[in-house]
Design an enzyme around this catalytic site. Structure first.
Site, PDB file in Angstrom:
ATOM      1  CB  SER A  98      -4.789  -2.065   8.619  1.00  0.00           C
ATOM      2  OG  SER A  98      -5.332  -3.303   9.058  1.00  0.00           O
ATOM      3  CG  ASN A 115      -4.516  -6.564  -0.444  1.00  0.00           C
ATOM      4  OD1 ASN A 115      -3.871  -6.252   0.593  1.00  0.00           O
ATOM      5  ND2 ASN A 115      -5.001  -7.858  -0.310  1.00  0.00           N
ATOM      6  N   GLY A 118       1.567  -0.984   5.093  1.00  0.00           N
ATOM      7  CA  GLY A 118       2.102  -2.186   5.823  1.00  0.00           C
ATOM      8  C   GLY A 118       0.978  -2.873   6.566  1.00  0.00           C
ATOM      9  CB  THR A 143      -0.949  -0.180   1.287  1.00  0.00           C
ATOM     10  OG1 THR A 143      -1.962  -1.254   1.283  1.00  0.00           O
ATOM     11  CG2 THR A 143      -1.739   1.103   1.532  1.00  0.00           C
TER      12      THR A 143
HETATM   13  N1  GLY Z   1      -4.937  -4.093   1.732  1.00  0.00           N
HETATM   14  C1  GLY Z   1      -4.447  -3.523   3.302  1.00  0.00           C
HETATM   15  C2  GLY Z   1      -5.407  -2.777   3.939  1.00  0.00           C
HETATM   16  O1  GLY Z   1      -6.248  -2.134   3.350  1.00  0.00           O
HETATM   17  O2  GLY Z   1      -5.372  -2.570   4.984  1.00  0.00           O
END
Ligand code: GLY
Length: 560
Positions: free
Chosen positions: A442, A390, A462, A370
């Site tokens: 996250s 992702n 992360g 990300t």
């Molecule tokens: N794909 C990582 C997130 O959105 O937390």
């Protein structure tokens, strides 16, 4: 002995890292900190043309889709927190959505077992992209310069190309086998004659055409007509779920941010479907009940309190947070000071086993690729933006004829609530798959204010480690009064409740601290890189912006 290891750690940090990255950047009129330098420069040029931070954020967003394809995107999504000079705070959710044909058991095999190949690879793994709708909507509401001027730098970078930096050439080369599995990706991201080298001119003709369509037609250049048709056709041909209704119906959403306060600072961050804002505020609320002196940074006592707080936060995350349009998230409860006080009273001198904290909850494993950028202008408008495909380069499938990579964000759903996934972890109903639903994230873009003025703008990639990375930089600045670059550079730790294991960075845990943590009952896990922060601080005494890009990545702070 303890003093010696601490000294060693500081020598490593203050001598090694600055040599690697240079000092923090200072500027009076504006600052852009992006994960790669060309995009930072694009943003600064927009500010110099008298564009505002929103204009610069839109331009940087499109530029990253060209110059940072590992996470910058058209085929993915993201989240932003925006502060306007008039005092308004708002967040923008342009997270991908599950296709309308998605269903709860879509990643389960006939025997009911979770098949992560389907949620991570191929067209089955893609959610409906949100980035283009988000950037267009953001500009429509708050932009100052014409949209076509903001997307033009990205078009030029794609059509005329740019010279590959070493790390980008290496990144393409190391993913060569994966790109070979998709003809369109192979054509762009691999070289017939061997490997990419530093300085190679990297041109993306199809991507330039797609960007041109967006320039001419706004969101419709992506969500209807040729580009949408290509995505639907290629998805359907390869077992995916997309229909044209998915693209007609996609909408990014302005949402009220999550707010908290910590030691007199106001925290403004991302609400669900990202867990970032809630988890950050909840962690800070718990930690506000403890005080650490400057000398205690990095001590086993400090790390122990961080870990214990995080166990409760991630346990709650697993159970209570999902797409608010589908699930009633108890935000007020989770971010209340009373609840945090209750948790803080459970934190003693010894580690509580994760299994004792919440025996029947989840964890969703999230990929780490990300990226974040932060922007501020001379009027005091600010944008904290995190975008993602992702996994690194998403599912590594390029839309043939349109030149951009697709996300594999569907893997952020909990594919089989209540049952262990491939990592022995279990998922929750709050984040189960449903048509049109957004998968839990996250991502933690944050703007921190002091007396209604911007103080700090930051975020990180992360996966599940985003929250802990952002948290520790905030603590470094507010509690330990570090300058911004030091706060960003210093080693971080990570604990996410399950697995009951402490992640740390190379050189991050001196031997004596490790021994003391083990004595307190902690399990020491593996070493890994934790986040890549891009941050801006405002020093109101000197009326100056300070920018810091994380030495763990390849970004740059540029001011003017
Ligand atoms: N794909 C990582 C997130 O959105 O937390």
């Amino acid at each position: 002995m303890r003093a010696f290891s601490r000294l060693l750690l500081f020598i490593i940090i203050f001598i090694y890292f600055p040599v690697q990255t240079g000092a923090q950047e200072y500027a009076k009129n504006g600052m852009v900190v992006a994960p790669e330098p060309i995009a930072s420069q694009v943003g600064i040029e927009i500010l110099k043309k008298d564009g505002n931070a929103i204009d610069a954020a839109v331009a940087v967003g499109f530029a990253l889709a060209v110059t940072y394809p590992t996470a910058g995107n058209l085929g993915g999504g993201g989240f932003m927190v925006i502060h306007l000079a008039d005092g308004t705070d708002v967040s923008l959710d342009f997270r991908e959505r599950a296709p309308l044909n998605a269903f709860k058991e879509m990643y389960l095999d006939e025997d009911g077992s979770f098949n992560s190949d389907l949620s991570l690879s191929g067209w089955t793994a893609s959610g409906v992209p949100g980035t283009v709708d988000g950037l267009v909507k953001l500009h429509n509401r708050y932009g100052k310069l014409p949209f076509n001027e903001l997307i033009q730098p990205a078009i030029d970078l794609a059509a005329k190309g740019f010279n590959l930096p070493f790390w980008q050439a290496e990144s393409f080369n190391s993913n060569r086998d994966e790109f070979f599995k998709n003809d369109a990706a192979k054509l762009i991201f691999t070289k017939e004659t061997g490997e990419f080298k530093i300085g190679d001119l990297f041109i993306q003709t199809d991507l330039a055409k797609t960007l041109k369509l967006i320039q001419q037609n706004g969101r419709e250049g992506f969500y209807s007509g040729r580009v949408a048709e290509l995505m639907v056709l290629q998805s359907q041909k390869n077992g995916g779920y997309f229909t044209k209704e998915d693209f007609e119906n996609y909408e990014s959403v302005f949402r009220e941010p999550v707010r908290g306060n910590y030691r007199g600072f106001e925290i403004v961050s991302m609400p669900p479907p990202s867990s970032g804002g809630i988890c950050l505020v909840q962690s800070l609320n718990i930690l506000e009940n403890f005080n650490f002196s400057k000398e205690e940074w990095g001590s086993s006592d400090y790390i122990h309190h961080l870990i214990e707080a995080l166990k409760y936060v991630y346990a709650d995350r697993s159970k209570h947070i999902g797409d608010p349009d589908y699930y009633n998230v108890p935000t007020d409860y989770l971010i209340s000071k009373e609840y945090a006080n209750e948790i803080s009273q459970k934190i003693g001198e010894h580690a509580v086993r994760s299994s004792e904290i919440s025996p029947s909850q989840i964890l969703i494993d999230e990929s780490e690729e990300t990226t974040h950028y932060s922007v501020v202008d001379r009027w005091g408008n600010a944008v904290s933006a995190t975008v993602t495909l992702n996994s690194s380069y998403g599912n590594k499938i390029v839309v043939d004829g349109a030149g951009f990579l697709m996300n594999n964000e569907m893997d952020d759903f909990s594919a089989k609530p209540g049952t262990p996934n491939q990592f022995g972890l279990i998922g929750s109903e709050a984040n189960s798959i449903a048509p049109g639903k957004r998968m839990l994230s996250s991502i933690t873009p944050v703007i921190i204010k002091k007396n209604d003025e911007i103080f700090l703008i930051l975020g990180s990639p992360g996966g599940s480690k985003i929250i802990t990375s952002v948290l520790q930089v905030v603590l470094n600045v507010i509690d330990f009064k570090m300058n911004l670059q030091t706060a960003v550079n210093l080693p971080r730790i990570h604990h996410q409740w399950l697995p009951d294991s402490l992640y740390s960075e190379e050189f991050g845990l001196p031997e004596d601290v490790k021994t003391e943590l083990i004595q307190k009952g902690h399990f020491i896990g593996s070493e890994t890189v934790l986040g890549r922060i891009q941050a801006i601080m405002y020093n109101n005494k000197k009326n100056i912006y300070v920018g810091a890009s994380d030495p763990r990545g390849f970004g740059k702070a540029i001011g003017y």
